[in-house]
Enzyme design. Structure first.
Site, PDB file in Angstrom:
ATOM      1  N   ARG B 263      -7.014  -6.661  -8.847  1.00 51.07           N
ATOM      2  CA  ARG B 263      -6.280  -7.170  -7.690  1.00 51.07           C
ATOM      3  C   ARG B 263      -7.239  -8.022  -6.872  1.00 51.07           C
ATOM      4  NH1 ARG B 263      -5.114  -2.834  -3.635  1.00 51.07           N
ATOM      5  NH2 ARG B 263      -6.577  -4.025  -2.379  1.00 51.07           N
ATOM      6  N   HIS B 267      -3.887  -5.464  -0.906  1.00 52.32           N
ATOM      7  CA  HIS B 267      -2.738  -4.750  -1.486  1.00 52.32           C
ATOM      8  C   HIS B 267      -1.450  -5.433  -1.052  1.00 52.32           C
ATOM      9  CE1 HIS B 267       0.295  -1.766  -2.389  1.00 52.32           C
ATOM     10  NE2 HIS B 267       0.603  -1.698  -1.119  1.00 52.32           N
ATOM     11  N   TYR B 276     -12.778  -1.178   2.381  1.00 51.54           N
ATOM     12  CA  TYR B 276     -13.043  -0.130   1.393  1.00 51.54           C
ATOM     13  C   TYR B 276     -13.676  -0.633   0.098  1.00 51.54           C
ATOM     14  CZ  TYR B 276      -8.339  -1.800   0.086  1.00 51.54           C
ATOM     15  OH  TYR B 276      -7.255  -2.569  -0.243  1.00 51.54           O
TER      16      TYR B 276
END
Lengths: 336, 376
Positions: B263, B267, B276
């Site tokens: 990815r 998100h 993160y």
């Protein structure tokens, strides 16, 4: 005995109980429509733990009577896919208390597909679940969980109370294009019989049934509670009207209001826990739309707000004719 | 700032093109028009992401989840389907739908929060799509179970359709994934399940989803044949999917494909991935962009010329703009449409509550019915 049976007295009938009515209706519908497919565990060679599908595997083969892995969510989720392809799926969940693992598929796909697709994908399905208590089959096998279903849009919830009702309501459910939960009260699977016509027939899925007419008080009930209401009605000094709701979703609000506007008193009798049980909804509807007809508060004769108890004391939990009678008498004696 | 420790997925997988677009394996036999269609679809998805991101920034759509960096997975696998098959996308499979000619205006309208009934009315489909696409599934892994169900029907009826469904790495931690694969195995259902393993489920890395060495091996326990492929190599995904689809169509049962991808972006537009995960990880994957890789291969093979590249992009940009314009012309949904398509027949409560909403919208008090006979 329901009035419909009298109306069909001239036709060929067979004396049968509820579980036989389930089986015969499944057989009839499977002959009538090749798209009807049964799905569930233990529905094959053994014919279901209550024998509701006995003999159907031999008659229709393993593509139409599909014994599955032990997975309620898998059953419901694959059934949704089959229904999207035009199968009329009749999954069996072995007990209502085993339905919880299937909640994901229930909430996410079964009741949502028709709406999310703008009406382009239909999910015709009749989920059969042996329902409620009274046969000493232990805690997880005895629950009345209709509130979870009734609270959810996009499905119907049907509970038969006699063999005649079972055949007409089950046939109508299987032919209906909506997801239907067909809750079969285990307590009345066997024990009593009545003549059921051999002919095909269906009953409406949005109409309550007057079990008996009366002038003084209405008892709202369904499933195995109907016979308790009848016994209580015989034993009280009042002219009791009994309404068998039959379809818990959608509710027949017109009949609910029509009856209480005439009698002015009401009792709701159900096995499920009281808090947010259907009695709460019926009571609220009467409060909103018929308050000035009431001669007394509404009472709910129900199970208690506890987990279903062990079978030694299940009769103390379950409403019966005596509890129904107490409720009727208390409401009859009340004066504003 | 606490970030997850970077772990790179093993490159023990089936690969046709290396990250520079050079063949390292036999190249599957795909005709030039299909190659160009796959390339165009991936670019179309990337540009669709760019456009809808800009719309999101302007507040025209509320939230989007981009497919950027993962285009090869659903493009290559959906290309293996045939007319009449079923496809169950999750929310990062824009290329699958575009490959089969999905109307981009309908997709934009859906992102704008339009009710499906309104979309149908104002952007009617011109003919049925060749592949049956379900609505995009938002809850995770439940589409796999439904897809196994459609596949079981094909199996029971003896018809030769194939059902393809998509999940991410996080979804393989869900019960539905295992229940679905178990049913698929037991009933030898013609179901192909593709895991678009993009290494992240929002902020939780793939290695926190499972102690298994690969996600592909999860299918082993269910008796479902599985393959692990380079998910940024559209030819590898295509070839593995074609084999799986062909096997299913021949009545030889289900397959599971883990496509290893990344990815490259957030998100969704409510996410902040820098919290993160670290930049070195993102840089590592930048070099593996699936469109760059396929483009290099097509140029080297002469399927595309350098001059074609900007022309294709310009053409797609115009198409997307036209789709956005059409979507913007769709009127805002009538609030009463919320009552549609719950049951096939009307009910007392639906009619009553609809009347309440109507009264409220007229500025009248909706709570005036004390008899059940209607508003006074």
């Amino acid at each position: 005995m329901s009035s419909q049976v009298d109306a069909t007295a001239d036709e060929a009938t067979e004396e049968m109980n509820v579980v036989t009515a389930v089986k015969e209706t499944l057989r009839q519908e499977m002959h009538r429509d090749e798209h009807v497919r049964l799905l569930g565990y233990d529905i094959g060679p053994i014919g279901g733990v209550f024998r509701a599908t006995e003999g159907l595997l031999e008659e229709f083969g393993e593509e139409r009577v599909v014994d599955t892995p032990l997975s309620e969510n898998g059953i419901l989720g694959t059934a949704v896919g089959m229904a999207m392809r035009g199968d009329r799926v009749v999954p069996e969940i072995q007990f209502t208390g085993f339905f919880y693992p299937a909640f994901g598929q229930f909430m996410y796909t079964l009741v949502k597909m028709y709406e999310r697709s703008g009406g382009n994908l239909e999910v015709p399905m009749t989920v059969r679940m042996p329902y409620s208590g009274g046969i000493k089959s232990s805690e997880y096998h005895s629950e009345s969980t209709e509130t979870y279903l009734v609270h959810t849009p996009g499905c119907r919830v049907v509970v038969p109370s006699t063999p005649y009702e079972t055949k007409g309501l089950l046939a109508a459910s299987i032919r209906n294009d909506d997801p239907v939960f067909f809750l079969e009260p285990k307590k009345i699977y066997r024990g009593s019989t009545e003549p059921v016509p051999d002919e095909e027939y269906t009953l409406p899925l949005d109409e309550a049934r007057y079990v008996r007419r009366g002038e003084d008080i209405t008892v709202y009930c369904w499933g195995a509670m109907v016979r308790h209401a009848e016994t209580a009605a015989d034993n009280v000094d009042a002219d009791v009207e009994i309404v068998d709701l039959r379809t818990l979703s959608p509710l027949d609000v017109e009949t609910i209001l029509e009856s209480v506007k005439k009698t002015g008193r009401a009792v709701v009798l159900h096995e499920a826990r009281r808090t947010l049980g259907l009695g709460a909804e019926i009571s609220a509807l009467i409060n909103e739309y018929a308050l000035d007809h009431l001669h007394a508060p509404i009472k709910r004769a129900t199970g208690y707000d506890v987990h279903f108890p062990g079978h030694q004391i299940e009769d103390d939990y379950l409403p019966d004719a005596q509890r129904a009678q107490y409720a009727i008498e208390a409401v009859m004696e009340y004066e504003f | 700032m606490a970030q997850w420790t970077e772990r790179r997925p093993s490159e023990e997988f089936y690969r046709v093109l290396d990250p520079d677009g050079k063949p390292v394996n036999d190249v599957p036999d795909v005709d030039e028009s299909t190659l160009r269609r796959m390339y165009r679809t991936m670019v179309e998805s990337r540009l669709f992401d760019e456009k809808t991101l800009a719309m999101q920034r302007r507040g025209e759509v509320s939230i989007i989840a981009r497919t950027t960096g993962e285009e090869a997975v659903s493009c290559g696998s959906a290309a293996a389907l045939e007319a009449g098959d079923w496809c169950f996308p999750s929310y990062r499979q824009t290329p699958a739908a575009l490959y089969w000619g999905a109307d981009k205006a309908r997709a934009v309208a859906a992102l704008m929060g339009t009710e499906p009934e309104t979309i149908d009315e104002h952007l009617p489909l011109e003919g049925e799509p060749e592949v049956n696409f379900t609505p995009v599934y938002v809850p995770l892994a439940v589409n796999v179970t439904n897809a196994v169900g459609t596949a079981m029907t094909d199996r029971f009826r003896g018809t030769d359709g194939v059902s393809l469904s998509y999940i991410g790495d996080g979804s393989t931690s869900q019960g539905d994934f295992h229940e679905a694969l178990n049913f698929a195995g037991v009933f030898e259902a013609p179901a192909v399940t593709v895991c678009q393993n993009n290494q992240w489920a929002i902020s939780v890395p793939s290695h926190r989803q499972t102690a298994a060495e690969t996600i592909a091996q999860k299918a082993e326990a269910h008796g479902v044949p599985h393959e692990r492929v380079d998910g940024n190599d559209v030819l590898a995904v295509y070839e593995a999917s074609r084999e799986a689809v062909d096997r299913a169509r021949r009545g030889e049962g289900p397959s599971f494909i883990e496509a290893v991808t990344y990815r490259m972006v957030e998100h969704n537009t409510a996410d902040e991935e820098s919290v993160y995960r670290n930049e070195t990880e993102e840089e590592y994957w930048e070099d593996k962009d699936p469109i760059d890789r396929f483009e290099a291969y097509l140029l080297s093979e002469g399927v595309l010329a350098v001059d074609d590249l900007e022309e294709i992009r310009e053409e797609i940009r115009e198409e997307i703009q036209e789709a956005v314009d059409r979507a913007r012309e769709v009127p805002v949904s009538d609030p009463e449409e919320m009552f549609e398509h719950h049951l096939h027949e009307s009910t007392w409560k639906r009619d009553h509550q609809r009347a309440e909403l109507q009264a409220e919208r007229r500025g009248e008090n909706p709570f005036t019915d004390f008899t059940g006979e209607g508003l006074q």
